[in-house]
Design a protein around this motif. Structure first.
Motif, PDB file in Angstrom:
ATOM      1  N   VAL A 298       0.724  -0.721   0.319  1.00  0.00           N
ATOM      2  CA  VAL A 298       0.101  -0.424  -0.318  1.00  0.00           C
ATOM      3  C   VAL A 298       1.475   1.253   0.073  1.00  0.00           C
ATOM      4  CG1 VAL A 298      -1.380   1.452   1.249  1.00  0.00           C
ATOM      5  CG2 VAL A 298      -1.978  -1.203   1.237  1.00  0.00           C
ATOM      6  N   TYR A 299       0.552   1.833  -0.478  1.00  0.00           N
ATOM      7  CA  TYR A 299       1.353   3.692  -1.027  1.00  0.00           C
ATOM      8  C   TYR A 299       0.552   4.809  -0.895  1.00  0.00           C
ATOM      9  CZ  TYR A 299       4.952   0.470  -3.769  1.00  0.00           C
ATOM     10  OH  TYR A 299       6.026   0.064  -3.654  1.00  0.00           O
ATOM     11  N   PHE A 300       1.395   5.571   0.105  1.00  0.00           N
ATOM     12  CA  PHE A 300       0.526   6.331   0.987  1.00  0.00           C
ATOM     13  C   PHE A 300       1.277   7.690  -0.119  1.00  0.00           C
ATOM     14  CE2 PHE A 300      -2.398   4.774   3.679  1.00  0.00           C
ATOM     15  CZ  PHE A 300      -2.264   3.691   4.295  1.00  0.00           C
ATOM     16  N   CYS A 301       0.536   8.945  -0.056  1.00  0.00           N
ATOM     17  CA  CYS A 301       1.089   9.829  -0.391  1.00  0.00           C
ATOM     18  C   CYS A 301       0.692  10.824   1.147  1.00  0.00           C
ATOM     19  CB  CYS A 301      -0.418  10.571  -1.545  1.00  0.00           C
ATOM     20  SG  CYS A 301      -0.072  12.106  -1.808  1.00  0.00           S
ATOM     21  N   ALA A 302       1.674  11.395   0.903  1.00  0.00           N
ATOM     22  CA  ALA A 302       1.851  12.461   2.654  1.00  0.00           C
ATOM     23  C   ALA A 302       2.261  13.822   1.917  1.00  0.00           C
ATOM     24  CB  ALA A 302       2.512  12.003   3.876  1.00  0.00           C
ATOM     25  N   ALA A 303       1.333  15.146   2.746  1.00  0.00           N
ATOM     26  CA  ALA A 303       1.499  16.281   2.206  1.00  0.00           C
ATOM     27  C   ALA A 303       2.107  17.051   4.149  1.00  0.00           C
ATOM     28  CB  ALA A 303       0.571  16.901   1.689  1.00  0.00           C
ATOM     29  N   SER A 304       3.283  18.355   3.504  1.00  0.00           N
ATOM     30  CA  SER A 304       3.214  18.453   4.979  1.00  0.00           C
ATOM     31  C   SER A 304       3.164  20.060   4.897  1.00  0.00           C
ATOM     32  CB  SER A 304       4.471  18.331   5.652  1.00  0.00           C
ATOM     33  OG  SER A 304       5.674  18.431   4.997  1.00  0.00           O
ATOM     34  N   ASP A 305       3.218  21.320   5.863  1.00  0.00           N
ATOM     35  CA  ASP A 305       3.987  22.532   5.489  1.00  0.00           C
ATOM     36  C   ASP A 305       5.521  22.004   6.781  1.00  0.00           C
ATOM     37  OD1 ASP A 305       2.474  24.967   7.031  1.00  0.00           O
ATOM     38  OD2 ASP A 305       4.878  24.985   6.801  1.00  0.00           O
ATOM     39  N   TRP A 306       6.316  22.688   5.661  1.00  0.00           N
ATOM     40  CA  TRP A 306       8.097  22.535   5.641  1.00  0.00           C
ATOM     41  C   TRP A 306       8.123  23.128   7.162  1.00  0.00           C
ATOM     42  CZ3 TRP A 306      11.192  19.290   5.629  1.00  0.00           C
ATOM     43  CH2 TRP A 306      12.986  19.684   6.585  1.00  0.00           C
ATOM     44  N   GLY A 307       7.638  23.947   7.607  1.00  0.00           N
ATOM     45  CA  GLY A 307       7.759  24.721   8.866  1.00  0.00           C
ATOM     46  C   GLY A 307       6.866  24.220   9.824  1.00  0.00           C
ATOM     47  N   TYR A 308       5.995  23.638   9.911  1.00  0.00           N
ATOM     48  CA  TYR A 308       5.665  22.888  10.874  1.00  0.00           C
ATOM     49  C   TYR A 308       5.660  21.608  11.409  1.00  0.00           C
ATOM     50  CZ  TYR A 308       1.488  22.087  13.873  1.00  0.00           C
ATOM     51  OH  TYR A 308       0.542  21.919  15.281  1.00  0.00           O
ATOM     52  N   GLN A 309       5.923  20.636  10.053  1.00  0.00           N
ATOM     53  CA  GLN A 309       6.541  19.306  10.021  1.00  0.00           C
ATOM     54  C   GLN A 309       4.699  18.381  10.688  1.00  0.00           C
ATOM     55  OE1 GLN A 309       9.639  18.236  12.651  1.00  0.00           O
ATOM     56  NE2 GLN A 309      10.848  18.347  10.670  1.00  0.00           N
ATOM     57  N   LYS A 310       3.607  19.177  10.493  1.00  0.00           N
ATOM     58  CA  LYS A 310       2.630  17.763  10.444  1.00  0.00           C
ATOM     59  C   LYS A 310       2.565  17.627   9.650  1.00  0.00           C
ATOM     60  CE  LYS A 310      -1.729  17.969  11.213  1.00  0.00           C
ATOM     61  NZ  LYS A 310      -3.461  18.624  12.162  1.00  0.00           N
ATOM     62  N   VAL A 311       2.042  16.542   8.879  1.00  0.00           N
ATOM     63  CA  VAL A 311       2.349  15.761   8.112  1.00  0.00           C
ATOM     64  C   VAL A 311       1.149  14.952   7.469  1.00  0.00           C
ATOM     65  CG1 VAL A 311       3.243  13.350   6.820  1.00  0.00           C
ATOM     66  CG2 VAL A 311       4.486  15.155   8.278  1.00  0.00           C
ATOM     67  N   THR A 312      -0.070  14.899   7.110  1.00  0.00           N
ATOM     68  CA  THR A 312      -0.702  14.809   6.782  1.00  0.00           C
ATOM     69  C   THR A 312      -1.082  13.206   5.225  1.00  0.00           C
ATOM     70  OG1 THR A 312      -2.333  17.301   6.969  1.00  0.00           O
ATOM     71  CG2 THR A 312      -3.631  15.077   5.670  1.00  0.00           C
ATOM     72  N   PHE A 313      -1.460  12.615   5.741  1.00  0.00           N
ATOM     73  CA  PHE A 313      -1.288  11.194   5.142  1.00  0.00           C
ATOM     74  C   PHE A 313      -3.116  11.218   3.937  1.00  0.00           C
ATOM     75  CE2 PHE A 313       1.826   8.817   5.893  1.00  0.00           C
ATOM     76  CZ  PHE A 313       2.584   9.391   6.819  1.00  0.00           C
ATOM     77  N   GLY A 314      -2.070  10.632   2.821  1.00  0.00           N
ATOM     78  CA  GLY A 314      -3.846   9.917   1.592  1.00  0.00           C
ATOM     79  C   GLY A 314      -3.820   8.702   1.915  1.00  0.00           C
ATOM     80  N   THR A 315      -5.292   8.315   1.677  1.00  0.00           N
ATOM     81  CA  THR A 315      -6.130   6.951   2.200  1.00  0.00           C
ATOM     82  C   THR A 315      -5.117   6.044   1.486  1.00  0.00           C
ATOM     83  OG1 THR A 315      -7.490   6.907   0.065  1.00  0.00           O
ATOM     84  CG2 THR A 315      -7.863   7.817   2.740  1.00  0.00           C
ATOM     85  N   GLY A 316      -4.201   6.409   0.471  1.00  0.00           N
ATOM     86  CA  GLY A 316      -3.423   4.847   0.477  1.00  0.00           C
ATOM     87  C   GLY A 316      -4.178   4.481  -1.043  1.00  0.00           C
ATOM     88  N   THR A 317      -3.199   3.564  -1.807  1.00  0.00           N
ATOM     89  CA  THR A 317      -3.779   3.146  -2.959  1.00  0.00           C
ATOM     90  C   THR A 317      -2.712   1.607  -2.901  1.00  0.00           C
ATOM     91  OG1 THR A 317      -3.785   5.269  -4.809  1.00  0.00           O
ATOM     92  CG2 THR A 317      -3.431   2.667  -6.019  1.00  0.00           C
ATOM     93  N   LYS A 318      -3.171   0.487  -3.408  1.00  0.00           N
ATOM     94  CA  LYS A 318      -2.566  -0.897  -3.360  1.00  0.00           C
ATOM     95  C   LYS A 318      -2.370  -0.956  -4.341  1.00  0.00           C
ATOM     96  CE  LYS A 318      -3.627  -5.147  -1.469  1.00  0.00           C
ATOM     97  NZ  LYS A 318      -4.818  -6.546  -0.788  1.00  0.00           N
ATOM     98  N   LEU A 319      -0.669  -1.481  -4.585  1.00  0.00           N
ATOM     99  CA  LEU A 319      -0.619  -1.870  -5.655  1.00  0.00           C
ATOM    100  C   LEU A 319      -0.281  -3.059  -5.731  1.00  0.00           C
ATOM    101  CD1 LEU A 319       1.069  -1.917  -8.353  1.00  0.00           C
ATOM    102  CD2 LEU A 319       3.313  -1.079  -6.697  1.00  0.00           C
ATOM    103  N   GLN A 320      -0.607  -4.093  -6.721  1.00  0.00           N
ATOM    104  CA  GLN A 320      -0.212  -5.814  -7.003  1.00  0.00           C
ATOM    105  C   GLN A 320       0.264  -5.608  -7.702  1.00  0.00           C
ATOM    106  OE1 GLN A 320      -3.607  -7.895  -7.318  1.00  0.00           O
ATOM    107  NE2 GLN A 320      -2.201  -9.838  -6.945  1.00  0.00           N
ATOM    108  N   VAL A 321       1.825  -6.055  -7.968  1.00  0.00           N
ATOM    109  CA  VAL A 321       2.261  -6.099  -8.984  1.00  0.00           C
ATOM    110  C   VAL A 321       2.382  -7.957  -9.269  1.00  0.00           C
ATOM    111  CG1 VAL A 321       5.141  -6.139 -10.500  1.00  0.00           C
ATOM    112  CG2 VAL A 321       4.094  -4.437  -8.539  1.00  0.00           C
ATOM    113  N   ILE A 322       1.845  -7.833 -10.999  1.00  0.00           N
ATOM    114  CA  ILE A 322       1.723  -9.601 -10.968  1.00  0.00           C
ATOM    115  C   ILE A 322       3.084  -9.837 -11.692  1.00  0.00           C
ATOM    116  CG2 ILE A 322       0.317 -11.143 -12.749  1.00  0.00           C
ATOM    117  CD1 ILE A 322      -1.691  -9.020 -11.883  1.00  0.00           C
ATOM    118  N   PRO A 323       3.078 -11.456 -11.422  1.00  0.00           N
ATOM    119  CA  PRO A 323       4.601 -11.657 -11.864  1.00  0.00           C
ATOM    120  C   PRO A 323       4.253 -12.228 -13.344  1.00  0.00           C
ATOM    121  CG  PRO A 323       4.091 -12.564  -9.714  1.00  0.00           C
ATOM    122  CD  PRO A 323       3.172 -12.334 -10.180  1.00  0.00           C
TER     123      PRO A 323
END
Lengths: 115, 112
Positions: free
Chosen positions: B87-112
């Motif tokens: 699962v890959y989460f995107c996250a963003a922050s206001d650099w000075g504040y250092q609070k990170v807000t996360f997205g809900t995630g994307t589940k990646l499946q790589v098929i052999p």
């Protein structure tokens, strides 16, 4: 380098019972975070410490949640009393504020189930 | 109010092909963006980041692109490998504040 340690890994309790989670951050990391992750969601910040000071606890439900970080190292998050909606994974993370990357290192989390 | 959005809950890709994971944000105060990768029963681990002064950052098979005007970023994985399944989460922050807000995630499946 040892990572962020959390215990317990799993906890099952009945509603209205108290529960506590423990976190040991990476040595030297001055910032510590507690997050809650509900199923299918991203982590949501509950509280952030810089050393022993809670600098952001705006999202912590203070009627039932409490946290402490004695001596600016280990931290404990407590819920009393627990409610059904508290079932989630509780993640602890740490970072070194002046690292320049905002990168946080996460522990494995504690999965709480409230019955 | 979801300030960081990942609109695709899942993605399946063939091994060796490119994986593209997308993320949108609404808060114009965000100036630092991160991608985290999460395996089951483990905490998220940092993958790659980008500051708002750049539009691209590359680290091996992973490249993050930032389009500030569109408030959009994407993670490219080339070539995709089965070990990238997570699962890959995107996250963003206001650099000075250092609070990170996360997205809900994307589940990646790589098929052999």
């Amino acid at each position: 380098e040892a990572g962020v340690v959390q215990s317990p890994r799993y906890k099952i309790i009945e509603k209205k019972q108290p529960v506590a989670f423990w976190c040991n951050p990476i040595s030297g990391h001055n910032t510590l975070y507690w997050y809650r992750q509900n199923l299918g969601q991203g982590p949501e910040l509950l509280i952030r410490y810089e050393n022993e000071e809670a600098v952001d606890d705006s999202q912590l439900p203070k009627d039932r949640f409490s946290a402490e970080r004695l001596k600016g190292v280990d931290s404990t998050l407590k819920i009393q009393p627990a409610e059904l909606g508290d079932s989630a994974v509780y993640l602890c993370a740490s970072s070194f504020k002046t690292s320049g990357t905002n990168e946080q290192f996460f522990g494995p989390g504690t999965r709480l189930t409230v019955l | 109010d979801q300030q960081v959005k990942q609109n695709s809950p899942s993605l399946s890709v063939q091994e060796g092909r490119i994986s593209i994971l997308n993320c949108d944000y609404t808060n114009s105060m965000f100036d630092y963006f991160l991608w985290y990768k999460k395996y089951p029963a483990e905490g998220p681990t940092f993958l790659i980041s980008i500051s708002s002064i750049k539009d691209k950052n590359e680290d091996g098979r992973f490249t993050v692109f930032l389009n500030k005007s569109a408030k959009h970023l994407s993670l490219h994985i080339v070539p995709s490998q089965p070990g990238d399944s997570a699962v890959y989460f995107c996250a963003a922050s206001d650099w000075g504040y250092q609070k990170v807000t996360f997205g809900t995630g994307t589940k990646l499946q790589v098929i052999p």
